[in-house]
Design an enzyme around this catalytic site. Structure first.
Site, PDB file in Angstrom:
ATOM      1  CD1 TRP A 102      -2.001  -2.339   1.726  1.00  0.00           C
ATOM      2  CD2 TRP A 102      -2.959  -1.285   0.001  1.00  0.00           C
ATOM      3  NE1 TRP A 102      -2.994  -3.152   1.234  1.00  0.00           N
ATOM      4  CE2 TRP A 102      -3.601  -2.534   0.176  1.00  0.00           C
ATOM      5  CE3 TRP A 102      -3.385  -0.443  -1.026  1.00  0.00           C
ATOM      6  CZ2 TRP A 102      -4.642  -2.960  -0.643  1.00  0.00           C
ATOM      7  CZ3 TRP A 102      -4.423  -0.860  -1.845  1.00  0.00           C
ATOM      8  CH2 TRP A 102      -5.042  -2.104  -1.644  1.00  0.00           C
ATOM      9  CG  ASP A 172      -3.527   4.041   4.364  1.00  0.00           C
ATOM     10  OD1 ASP A 172      -4.584   3.924   5.011  1.00  0.00           O
ATOM     11  OD2 ASP A 172      -3.258   3.330   3.366  1.00  0.00           O
ATOM     12  CE  LYS A 196      -7.836  -2.513   5.098  1.00  0.00           C
ATOM     13  NZ  LYS A 196      -8.095  -3.776   4.401  1.00  0.00           N
TER      14      LYS A 196
END
Length: 361
Positions: A102, A172, A196
């Site tokens: 990511w 993030d 999540k």
């Protein structure tokens, strides 16, 4: 109704109590005779719920008034591009610390909008360890420093918040927000896809220092500018009302569990149990990550013989343990241990893993 243990990396498990409340309120929310999805986001009921959700999040994370809290549509990937659009001008530079898939994607999406410098990377070690802080090549004139505190695919997590000086730190936190206490004042901007640890997909929660909203950025449509969303209390356009509502229920659930400090202890116990099972398997299972960088949220592991992978997945599903297949980028297995995954689920997984090793070792 059969119940299973859900180890999905995202969209991920939601607290059972949250789902049950949403089920009860689906057709008649707050005495309105309608679903929350049918309510006007300009109506008094929804505005009150939205304000309460923000207040609960601020309480959970001790967010000061000089930070705006935004509930935005989309996913974190969208904001890989939108963040440099808002925080950097056309000639600005930004530093990126890359510790997995990511982080790499964040750089790629940012490149059209900012001169992205990879200040540090774990690629040389296949993202199995964190780049030592003393090796980071940070630019004191950068618009911001971006990093991913927890990498869901590679299973690498920072144990603490890195010191980057006076440059705003952007994180993030999609996969570890609300999993442990964090000092929000150390950050310029925190963002997280909801699917999540917060709620369903399609919602992004952002915590951003208000002075950063005043940066001119670059010419862009109003809908892309964070300052415009902040000025309209995240209702510049019709928000993800269902996602916002479920996020609010999750915040209430977290408070009832004792807040993020209590969740941190639970998450530590879950992760320790699973890593202990892996490390104590006599080589039947393996986790390749440097122990100092092991994630509490996402635990990748391999079997000593990949020919057993299909049997492991088939038998684990039969035992009620779902979504253990690893990401296609690295293969093997992966168990995600987000807040809504109880200790009982990890105990069931550990027992299955020991039994499977005994039968196939």
């Amino acid at each position: 109704m059969s119940m299973v243990w859900n180890f999905s990396a995202g969209p991920a498990a939601l607290p059972r109590e949250v789902l049950e409340q949403a089920q009860r309120e689906l057709l008649d929310w707050n005495g309105s005779g309608m679903s929350v999805m049918e309510q006007s986001h300009r109506g008094k009921r929804f505005i009150a719920m939205a304000a309460e959700a923000e207040a609960d999040l601020r309480e959970l994370m001790a967010v000061r008034d000089d930070y705006a809290v935004l509930f935005l549509q989309g996913g974190a990937t969208q904001h890989f591009a939108q963040i440099p659009m808002n925080l950097a001008g056309p000639d600005d530079r930004a530093d990126y610390v890359v510790t997995g898939h990511w982080g790499e994607k964040a750089v790629r999406e940012a490149l059209p909008y900012v001169k992205a410098n990879i200040a540090a990377t774990g690629a040389g070690h296949d993202f199995r360890r964190l780049p030592p802080r003393e090796t980071w090549r940070l630019d004191s004139g950068a618009a911001y420093v971006h990093y991913t505190p927890n990498e869901t695919i590679h299973g690498v997590e920072f144990p603490d918040v890195p010191d980057v000086g006076d440059v705003p730190l952007v994180a993030d936190m999609s996969s570890n927000i609300l999993s442990a206490p964090v000092d929000v004042s150390r950050f310029g901007l925190i963002y997280a896809g909801a699917q999540k640890n917060i709620g369903p997909s399609g919602l992004v929660v952002m915590i951003v220092r208000r002075d950063l909203l005043a940066r001119p950025g670059r010419p862009m449509a109003k809908i892309l500018r964070y300052a415009e969303h902040a000025a309209q209390d995240s209702m510049l356009n019709t928000p993800n009302t269902w996602g916002w509502y479920l996020a609010g229920l999750t915040f209430k659930w977290l408070k009832a569990q004792g807040g993020v400090a209590a969740m941190a202890e639970r998450n530590r116990a879950k992760a320790e149990l699973l890593y202990r099972t892996i490390d104590g398997s006599g080589g039947f299972y393996a986790n390749p990550i440097d122990p100092a960088a092991r994630s509490r949220m996402n635990v990748p592991f391999t079997l000593h013989d990949s020919a057993l992978d299909a049997d492991f997945l088939k038998e684990s599903e039969a035992a009620g343990l779902f979504a253990l297949k690893g990401h296609k980028a690295i293969g093997g297995m992966r168990a995600s241990l987000y807040n809504a995954v109880p200790l009982e689920a990890v105990q069931a997984l550990a027992a299955f893993m020991r039994d499977f090793a005994d039968r196939h070792g």
